[in-house]
Design a protein around this motif. Structure first.
Motif, PDB file in Angstrom:
ATOM      1  N   VAL A   1       1.236  -1.418   0.137  1.00 47.82           N
ATOM      2  CA  VAL A   1       0.131   0.445   0.338  1.00 47.82           C
ATOM      3  C   VAL A   1       1.285   1.108   0.018  1.00 47.82           C
ATOM      4  N   VAL A   2       0.414   2.174  -1.220  1.00 48.71           N
ATOM      5  CA  VAL A   2       1.329   3.324  -1.090  1.00 48.71           C
ATOM      6  C   VAL A   2       0.663   4.390  -0.275  1.00 48.71           C
ATOM      7  N   VAL A   3       0.925   5.003   0.309  1.00 49.86           N
ATOM      8  CA  VAL A   3       0.864   6.779   0.325  1.00 49.86           C
ATOM      9  C   VAL A   3       1.345   7.607   0.443  1.00 49.86           C
ATOM     10  N   THR A   4       0.330   8.428  -0.923  1.00 53.33           N
ATOM     11  CA  THR A   4       0.681   9.559  -0.907  1.00 53.33           C
ATOM     12  C   THR A   4       0.729  10.546   0.015  1.00 53.33           C
ATOM     13  N   ASP A  11     -10.057   1.034  17.076  1.00 60.81           N
ATOM     14  CA  ASP A  11      -8.602   1.291  17.737  1.00 60.81           C
ATOM     15  C   ASP A  11      -7.364   1.946  17.279  1.00 60.81           C
ATOM     16  N   PHE A  12      -7.837   2.929  17.574  1.00 59.56           N
ATOM     17  CA  PHE A  12      -7.143   3.962  16.894  1.00 59.56           C
ATOM     18  C   PHE A  12      -5.581   3.736  18.196  1.00 59.56           C
ATOM     19  N   LYS A  13      -6.971   4.324  19.661  1.00 58.41           N
ATOM     20  CA  LYS A  13      -5.215   4.467  20.961  1.00 58.41           C
ATOM     21  C   LYS A  13      -4.482   3.660  21.140  1.00 58.41           C
ATOM     22  N   THR A  14      -4.553   2.203  20.120  1.00 53.84           N
ATOM     23  CA  THR A  14      -3.630   0.624  20.335  1.00 53.84           C
ATOM     24  C   THR A  14      -2.642   1.063  19.590  1.00 53.84           C
ATOM     25  N   LEU A  15      -2.405   1.824  18.525  1.00 50.16           N
ATOM     26  CA  LEU A  15      -2.036   1.947  17.481  1.00 50.16           C
ATOM     27  C   LEU A  15      -0.555   3.030  17.108  1.00 50.16           C
ATOM     28  N   GLY A  16      -0.375   3.384  18.052  1.00 56.81           N
ATOM     29  CA  GLY A  16       0.984   3.896  18.909  1.00 56.81           C
ATOM     30  C   GLY A  16       1.102   5.504  18.671  1.00 56.81           C
ATOM     31  N   LEU A  17      -0.076   5.962  17.771  1.00 57.48           N
ATOM     32  CA  LEU A  17      -0.304   8.049  18.278  1.00 57.48           C
ATOM     33  C   LEU A  17       0.539   7.952  19.401  1.00 57.48           C
ATOM     34  N   PRO A  18       0.995   9.207  19.186  1.00 55.88           N
ATOM     35  CA  PRO A  18       1.635  10.058  19.923  1.00 55.88           C
ATOM     36  C   PRO A  18       1.031  11.363  20.964  1.00 55.88           C
ATOM     37  N   ASP A  19       1.420  11.978  22.254  1.00 56.33           N
ATOM     38  CA  ASP A  19       0.141  11.596  23.213  1.00 56.33           C
ATOM     39  C   ASP A  19      -0.269  13.051  22.723  1.00 56.33           C
ATOM     40  N   LYS A  31     -12.635  14.568  13.041  1.00 54.45           N
ATOM     41  CA  LYS A  31     -13.514  13.021  12.102  1.00 54.45           C
ATOM     42  C   LYS A  31     -12.713  12.186  12.617  1.00 54.45           C
ATOM     43  N   ASP A  32     -11.287  12.190  12.376  1.00 54.32           N
ATOM     44  CA  ASP A  32     -10.258  10.869  12.056  1.00 54.32           C
ATOM     45  C   ASP A  32      -9.070  10.556  12.890  1.00 54.32           C
ATOM     46  N   PRO A  33      -8.547  10.335  13.811  1.00 52.51           N
ATOM     47  CA  PRO A  33      -8.066  10.220  15.078  1.00 52.51           C
ATOM     48  C   PRO A  33      -6.889   9.332  14.092  1.00 52.51           C
ATOM     49  N   LEU A  34      -6.787   8.894  13.211  1.00 52.47           N
ATOM     50  CA  LEU A  34      -5.708   8.773  12.268  1.00 52.47           C
ATOM     51  C   LEU A  34      -4.823   9.834  11.697  1.00 52.47           C
ATOM     52  N   GLU A  35      -5.991  10.316  10.989  1.00 53.64           N
ATOM     53  CA  GLU A  35      -5.264  12.036  10.100  1.00 53.64           C
ATOM     54  C   GLU A  35      -4.674  12.154  10.098  1.00 53.64           C
ATOM     55  N   GLY A  36      -3.455  12.498   9.240  1.00 54.23           N
ATOM     56  CA  GLY A  36      -2.334  13.557   9.434  1.00 54.23           C
ATOM     57  C   GLY A  36      -1.186  12.234   9.590  1.00 54.23           C
ATOM     58  N   PHE A  37      -2.135  10.982  10.318  1.00 58.92           N
ATOM     59  CA  PHE A  37      -0.682  10.402  11.105  1.00 58.92           C
ATOM     60  C   PHE A  37      -0.464   9.254  10.099  1.00 58.92           C
ATOM     61  N   LEU A  38      -0.618   8.266   8.768  1.00 64.86           N
ATOM     62  CA  LEU A  38      -0.439   7.826   8.146  1.00 64.86           C
ATOM     63  C   LEU A  38       0.440   8.411   7.148  1.00 64.86           C
ATOM     64  N   PHE A  39       1.775   8.847   7.941  1.00 64.68           N
ATOM     65  CA  PHE A  39       2.780   8.981   6.503  1.00 64.68           C
ATOM     66  C   PHE A  39       2.862   8.315   5.629  1.00 64.68           C
ATOM     67  N   PRO A  40       3.319   9.457   4.762  1.00 61.80           N
ATOM     68  CA  PRO A  40       3.913   8.719   3.434  1.00 61.80           C
ATOM     69  C   PRO A  40       4.328   8.224   2.791  1.00 61.80           C
ATOM     70  N   GLY A  41       4.439   6.824   2.286  1.00 62.91           N
ATOM     71  CA  GLY A  41       5.491   5.751   2.586  1.00 62.91           C
ATOM     72  C   GLY A  41       4.977   4.775   1.314  1.00 62.91           C
ATOM     73  N   THR A  42       5.817   3.232   1.645  1.00 66.12           N
ATOM     74  CA  THR A  42       5.527   2.029   0.827  1.00 66.12           C
ATOM     75  C   THR A  42       4.840   1.504   2.509  1.00 66.12           C
ATOM     76  N   TYR A  43       4.169   0.786   2.051  1.00 62.78           N
ATOM     77  CA  TYR A  43       4.024  -0.305   3.696  1.00 62.78           C
ATOM     78  C   TYR A  43       3.101  -2.006   2.768  1.00 62.78           C
ATOM     79  N   GLU A  67       2.216   0.266  11.378  1.00 59.23           N
ATOM     80  CA  GLU A  67       3.397   0.589  10.887  1.00 59.23           C
ATOM     81  C   GLU A  67       3.536   2.047  10.462  1.00 59.23           C
ATOM     82  N   MET A  68       2.113   2.665   9.788  1.00 58.99           N
ATOM     83  CA  MET A  68       2.275   4.132   9.021  1.00 58.99           C
ATOM     84  C   MET A  68       2.504   4.808  10.403  1.00 58.99           C
ATOM     85  N   VAL A  69       1.790   4.623  11.465  1.00 56.44           N
ATOM     86  CA  VAL A  69       1.896   6.132  12.376  1.00 56.44           C
ATOM     87  C   VAL A  69       3.172   5.492  12.891  1.00 56.44           C
ATOM     88  N   GLY A  70       3.838   4.402  13.321  1.00 53.83           N
ATOM     89  CA  GLY A  70       5.270   4.250  14.012  1.00 53.83           C
ATOM     90  C   GLY A  70       5.602   5.692  12.829  1.00 53.83           C
TER      91      GLY A  70
END
Length: 558
Positions: free
Chosen positions: A319-322, A352-360, A369-381, A395-398
């Protein structure tokens, strides 16, 4: 029973000598009525000692072998007066103590059957030194000085180490000394001379067998390792033939992996037969173009086919995140790659967003609207069938947390008059969404910061970004009517709501993040995509902005 004393100049026997004081003399008649010399130790019977030692008075020393002479070293004898001097009764001092402090010893009564028993002798008495004559026997040596006498020849004699047989094959060690003892002593230990020799021969055979096994094993080991050395250096690396079988397997290749690491992973998964074969194919082709991610490959492929398949995008299970991509489209891509029902990954993210490694500091606003928005960093996974959505998202959040962690976002937020690090990421996401080129990013960041200032009287702290409105609508439309915008009061509508939206509107890339942390300072306040697509122009005043709008309408045919 009299006791044997050493002649002048010899070293006295020590009472603790294990061979001293433990054996008594038995007469030729074999009676056992004699009293032990010291402490009541049991007496050993040695019959016919008289015949063994011959006539010491008249005939001189008789021939002897080691078995005949050995008892001299160990036994205590009675009635040796004729050979060792006349009796010295004063030494006994009538059973009391003599002048030297030594306890006197009472002689035994003479044995009628012992020709030597009529001769009186005393312990420690001075006697003529018959050993000093040339033809006399040497005095017995103490145990510490004894040397083994040559063994008498026997019909079943077995050559020892000194007769041409190596000590290793003779059994070695202390056991050999036991084997060489005289027959009399061997009998006392419960084994005769011939039995001991046979046992020794048996040990010799075992030793030879062990040596043969060791030598044979060593030769086999040398042969094996020699073959392996030849194969490793000169032989072709093991390899499968063809494009593989019907079984498929997903392989995950981490970032920075080279040919050796990739080859190990493929070999462990049963794709290639050896690492060396893959490395050879990797280096002789475009293997360095293989990207990190997951791949769907077949088992038992030739190394050449494996490299070729990994270079084919169709085999990639990634999965490629641009940069600027919204989470909703990333969720759909993960569902497709993992073969899951649409909406599965999004449901995991919301639950499960609280268990995926988000910073404090993430998810600081309840209107997000989406707790993970901005935290699925661009890259190939990697995202292959069998993997869990949570593992892909984690892995994306990390990756995002690692990228953001390179900066002191708390300090940067204060320097930029922002409330927290989350607002820094929100600015970066807007820069990514609105900017078109690298040069645009820093100017776009300055526009945002200038409009947020309380002194902004031209837009009154309204950002007025189409990208935020499109985000809440899940659209990408630059033609938005004023009536539609003005009637929408959603927190993400920056036309009607002052300040920044509650959270990021996409995934900012590294360049957009760097621009948000280091904006220009030229006074930019307005911008317009004058060609409607890629050309963004900036203005400092409202009048300049009006001109840019006319240019846009002109290019759009309005």
């Amino acid at each position: 029973m009299t006791e044997y004393g050493r002649g002048p100049g010899s070293e006295p026997w020590h009472p603790e000598d294990p061979l001293y004081g433990d054996v008594g003399w038995e007469g030729q008649q074999g009676h056992t009525g004699h009293q032990p010399a010291y402490g009541g130790q049991p007496q050993h019977q040695y019959p016919q000692q008289q015949q063994e030692y011959g006539d010491w008075n008249n005939g001189g020393p008789q021939p002897y072998d080691q078995q005949q002479y050995e008892p001299y070293d160990q036994q205590q004898y009675a009635g040796q007066g004729q050979q060792y001097g006349q009796p010295n009764q004063q030494a006994y001092n009538e059973g009391g103590w003599d002048g030297t402090g030594t306890h006197a010893h009472i002689p035994y009564a003479a044995d009628p059957g012992d020709p030597y028993g009529q001769q009186a002798a005393a312990y420690g008495a001075e006697q003529p030194d018959f050993y000093g004559t040339p033809d006399a026997y040497p005095p017995p040596e103490p145990p510490a000085r004894r040397r083994a006498e040559p063994e008498a020849e026997q019909p079943d004699w077995d050559p020892g180490p000194d007769q041409g047989e190596h000590a290793f094959f003779a059994g070695g060690g202390a056991d050999d000394e036991d084997d060489d003892e005289p027959e009399g002593r061997g009998d006392r230990r419960g084994r005769g001379g011939k039995g001991a020799k046979k046992e020794k021969k048996s040990r010799n055979g075992c030793a030879c067998l062990v040596v043969l096994l060791v030598f044979g094993g060593g030769l086999g080991g040398i042969t094996y390792f020699g073959y392996q050395f030849y194969q490793n250096r000169y032989g072709a690396a093991p390899d499968y033939a063809g494009a593989g079988n019907s079984q498929t397997v997903s392989i995950e290749i981490p970032k920075g992996a080279g040919g050796v690491e990739i080859g190990r992973r493929l070999k462990d998964a049963g794709v290639v037969k050896s690492v060396d074969a893959f490395v050879s194919a990797f280096t002789s082709s475009d293997g360095d173009k293989i990207q990190a991610g997951a791949y769907i490959l077949k088992k038992e492929m030739s190394a050449e086919n494996a490299v070729e398949m990994m270079l084919d995008p169709k085999s990639q299970a990634n999965v490629v995140v641009t940069p600027g991509q919204r989470n909703i489209s990333v969720y759909k891509a993960i569902d497709t790659k993992l073969g899951l029902t649409a909406g599965t990954t999004r449901g995991v993210a919301e639950k499960d967003f609280k268990t995926l490694g988000l910073p404090d500091w993430a998810n600081a606003d309840g209107d997000i609207k989406d707790p993970l928005e901005g935290f699925l960093f661009p890259g190939t996974y990697p995202a292959a069938k069998g993997m869990k959505p949570a593992s892909v998202l984690k892995e994306m959040v990390g990756a995002a947390d690692a990228a953001y962690g390179k900066f002191d976002l708390d300090a940067k937020a204060k320097a930029l008059n922002l409330e927290d690090p989350l607002q820094v990421i929100t600015v970066a996401s807007m820069v990514q969404a609105e900017g078109k080129t690298h040069d645009d990013f820093r100017k776009m960041a300055e526009v945002i910061y200038n409009r947020l200032k309380p002194t902004n009287t031209q837009t009154n702290q309204l950002l007025q970004f189409d990208s935020t409105f499109n985000y809440l609508k899940n659209e990408s439309n630059i033609h938005i009517s004023e009536s539609e915008i003005n009637k929408n009061q959603d927190p993400y509508n920056t036309y009607t709501q002052k300040g920044l939206p509650p959270g990021p509107i996409g995934s900012p890339g590294s360049e957009a993040l760097a621009a948000a942390l280091n904006p220009t300072s030229q006074g930019w306040l307005y911008f317009v995509a004058t060609d409607g697509e890629n050309n963004t122009e900036f203005a400092k005043t409202y009048a300049e902005f009006e001109k840019l709008k006319d240019k846009f309408n002109e290019s759009a045919g309005n």
